[in-house]
Design an enzyme around this catalytic site. Structure first.
Site, short mmCIF file in Angstrom:
data_model
loop_
_atom_site.label_atom_id
_atom_site.label_comp_id
_atom_site.label_asym_id
_atom_site.label_seq_id
_atom_site.Cartn_x
_atom_site.Cartn_y
_atom_site.Cartn_z
CD GLU A 314 -3.09 -0.78 0.15
OE1 GLU A 314 -2.90 0.11 -0.70
OE2 GLU A 314 -4.11 -1.49 0.14
C1 BLG Z 1 -10.40 0.05 -1.32
C2 BLG Z 1 -11.10 0.00 0.02
C3 BLG Z 1 -12.35 -0.85 -0.08
C4 BLG Z 1 -13.19 -0.40 -1.24
C5 BLG Z 1 -12.37 -0.40 -2.51
O1 BLG Z 1 -11.28 0.47 -2.33
O2 BLG Z 1 -9.34 0.95 -1.25
N1 BLG Z 1 -10.21 -0.58 0.98
C6 BLG Z 1 -9.72 0.09 2.00
O3 BLG Z 1 -10.02 1.22 2.28
C7 BLG Z 1 -8.76 -0.63 2.88
O4 BLG Z 1 -13.06 -0.72 1.12
O5 BLG Z 1 -14.27 -1.33 -1.38
S1 BLG Z 1 -15.79 -0.89 -1.20
O6 BLG Z 1 -15.94 -0.21 0.08
O7 BLG Z 1 -16.55 -2.14 -1.25
O8 BLG Z 1 -16.09 -0.02 -2.33
C8 BLG Z 1 -13.15 0.00 -3.74
O9 BLG Z 1 -13.62 1.30 -3.63
C9 BLG Z 1 -7.00 0.85 -1.28
C10 BLG Z 1 -8.24 0.64 -2.07
C11 BLG Z 1 -8.11 1.51 -3.25
C12 BLG Z 1 -6.66 1.54 -3.54
N2 BLG Z 1 -5.97 1.16 -2.28
C13 BLG Z 1 -6.58 -0.33 -0.49
O10 BLG Z 1 -6.08 -1.35 -1.32
C14 BLG Z 1 -6.16 2.90 -3.97
O11 BLG Z 1 -5.49 3.57 -3.22
N3 BLG Z 1 -6.50 3.28 -5.17
C15 BLG Z 1 -6.11 4.60 -5.68
C16 BLG Z 1 -5.00 4.46 -6.66
S2 BLG Z 1 -4.60 5.95 -7.40
O12 BLG Z 1 -5.31 7.03 -6.78
O13 BLG Z 1 -4.97 5.83 -8.77
O14 BLG Z 1 -3.21 6.13 -7.20
#
Ligand code: BLG
Length: 486
Positions: A314
């Protein structure tokens, strides 16, 4: 008198015949190797302690060879007893000894020399021998470049045999054979500049790259070769036939492929740069948060190394990161998730780790009961990243394709479809960047494996300590010659 003698003679004949019968019968009755294994209820196997063969992990014994041989023992309905050899000569010397191991499973390849001592099974894994050098040194490109270098290989290895052959063509090649080292030691010695070159099989190189950030592959030495199990040369074929049947079976039913995927399918995800960086962060960043991972893992009854692996994926163990989409902190919690988990400050690493741990345990508990470990962990990781709704969509797509919605290997094939309109327009939760959780899980599995290996108790006094990996305050990953390629 005569009659008496005749009776006695007849008696003697009868005795001889009976004895002969018993002797012959005794021979026929001598149990075969396979029968003996079954009678004893134990399959004794000899192997080596290395990340590519057999080691202790979070759940006890593990490793590619261990898992394969454990399935074989289960098929036979017997217990498995593993012993490890100090070196290859010892390993080959032990196979088939009375009351000793009946089988060697240690990433072995066949050679003429070895065939004098043992017999080999059908193949189960293809590997290529590779010449290894240190980053910053001139890269050798062919066998003639081995002349004048300090080379070390395992004593009794096929790599030593290869060098002996090459020496005929290039008499200037000098090499040392050691029986006091393992493959990981050879790589460490190249990494630290104690030797110039070594020869190691490709699977071991890619698995160990991360522990030795300065090692590089110079070139493949020869063609790919097959790894096989070995039984004693005098084995009566009963065991070897059974082994071959087993290998053919696991080849056909996909078990072997699943094991390869599990152990080697994600070994290259890091690459040189990732491996180098991870090794650095292991020393410089992890120690700051290790106690938080331990504490949250205990509360949620998780493995702290899995949590640490999520944290690395992460944020690379940084507390103050924010993504473009506003996801924040060491465990990258969304605003909603943070709220639901009672996290008031996402940039506080302690809160972030405990919130992330709680959320992981929560999504894992929500999963379908039909999803069994270890897949359950991989599904929970995917849900952590992409959300449970999208994960369920991918499971439904898998089902529609006749795949198994409870197997990660199948569902991970479907996840990228969530980003393609022809597929996501029919799903319940619609579009998702479905490729992301696939990489997410692969990376975390790799970090988890590495953390497991570097924190295993049996290594703490030897390889890891010697290489200073995971020892706070010692930065041995600094390249002495050159900065890593970027
Ligand atoms: C996750 C959430 C889930 C969520 C999904 O996104 O975050 N997890 C956490 O907060 C730990 O709860 O599921 S949902 O509630 O059912 O919708 C989907 O929305 C986090 C992810 C997203 C990702 N990392 C943990 O793995 C992230 O940071 N994405 C952004 C990438 S960037 O902005 O393009 O750099």
């Amino acid at each position: 008198m005569f009659a008496q003698t005749a009776v006695r003679l007849r008696g003697a004949k009868w005795l001889i015949a009976t004895s002969l019968f018993l002797i012959l019968n005794g021979c026929v009755d001598k149990p075969s190797t396979l029968e003996k294994v079954k009678e004893d209820g134990v399959l004794r196997v000899i192997t080596r302690n290395s990340p590519a063969t057999y080691f202790q992990d979070r759940n006890g014994e593990t490793g590619f060879e261990y898992e394969l041989v454990k399935r074989f023992a289960d098929d036979l309905g017997v217990k498995l007893e593993i012993e490890t050899a100090d070196n290859l000569d010892d390993l080959f010397g032990q196979v088939g000894k009375p009351n000793g191991p009946v089988l060697a499973a240690a990433g072995l390849v066949s050679s003429d020399q070895r065939k004098q001592q043992v017999r080999f099974s059908h193949p189960y894994l293809e590997v290529t021998p590779q010449v290894i050098y240190r980053n910053g040194q001139a890269r050798p490109t062919d066998a003639s470049d081995l002349v004048g270098k300090h080379i070390m290989v395992l004593k009794g290895s096929t790599h030593a045999e290869q060098l002996a052959q090459l020496k005929k063509q290039y008499p200037g090649i000098q090499y040392e054979e050691s029986d006091a080292v393992e493959v990981v030691d050879l790589l460490r010695m190249v990494d630290e500049g104690q030797i110039d070159l070594t020869l190691v099989d490709s699977n071991e190189v890619s698995m160990n790259q991360v522990y030795f950030p300065n090692v590089r592959v110079a070139f493949d030495l020869g063609d790919a070769r097959d790894q096989r199990w070995a039984v004693a040369a005098g084995e009566d074929n009963s065991l070897l036939n059974e082994i071959n049947g087993f290998i053919d079976k696991v080849q056909k039913n996909g078990t072997l492929q699943r094991l390869k995927d599990r152990y080697y399918g994600h070994v290259d995800v890091l690459g040189y740069v990732g491996a180098y960086t991870f090794a650095q962060h292991l020393q410089q960043r992890l120690p700051k948060f290790e106690k938080n991972f331990h504490a949250s893992a205990k509360t949620e009854q998780l493995d702290w190394r899995l949590l640490a692996a999520i944290g690395y994926q992460e944020s690379m163990w940084q507390a103050d990161v924010t993504s473009k989409t506003g996801v924040r902190g060491l465990m990258m919690l969304t605003q909603n998730t943070a709220q639901a988990m009672g996290v008031s400050n996402r940039l506080d690493p302690k809160q972030s780790i405990s919130g992330g741990a709680k959320y992981f345990a929560y999504v894992r508990d929500q999963l379908d009961d039909k999803i069994a470990e270890p897949d359950r962990t991989w599904f929970a990781l995917a849900a952590y990243n992409v959300g449970s709704g999208h994960l369920d969509d991918a499971r439904k797509l898998a089902e529609n394709e006749g795949l198994n919605p409870n197997k990660w290997l199948d569902v991970k094939k479907m996840l990228p479809r969530l980003a393609q309109k022809q597929w996501y327009r029919k799903t319940r939760y619609g579009y998702a960047r479905g490729g992301e959780p696939v990489h997410f899980v692969a990376n975390i599995r790799r970090y988890y494996d590495i953390l497991t290996w570097v924190t295993q108790p049996q290594l703490e006094g030897s390889q890891v300590a010697e290489s200073n990996l995971h020892v706070p305050g010692v930065d041995k990953t600094k390249p002495t010659q050159e900065t890593p390629p970027l």
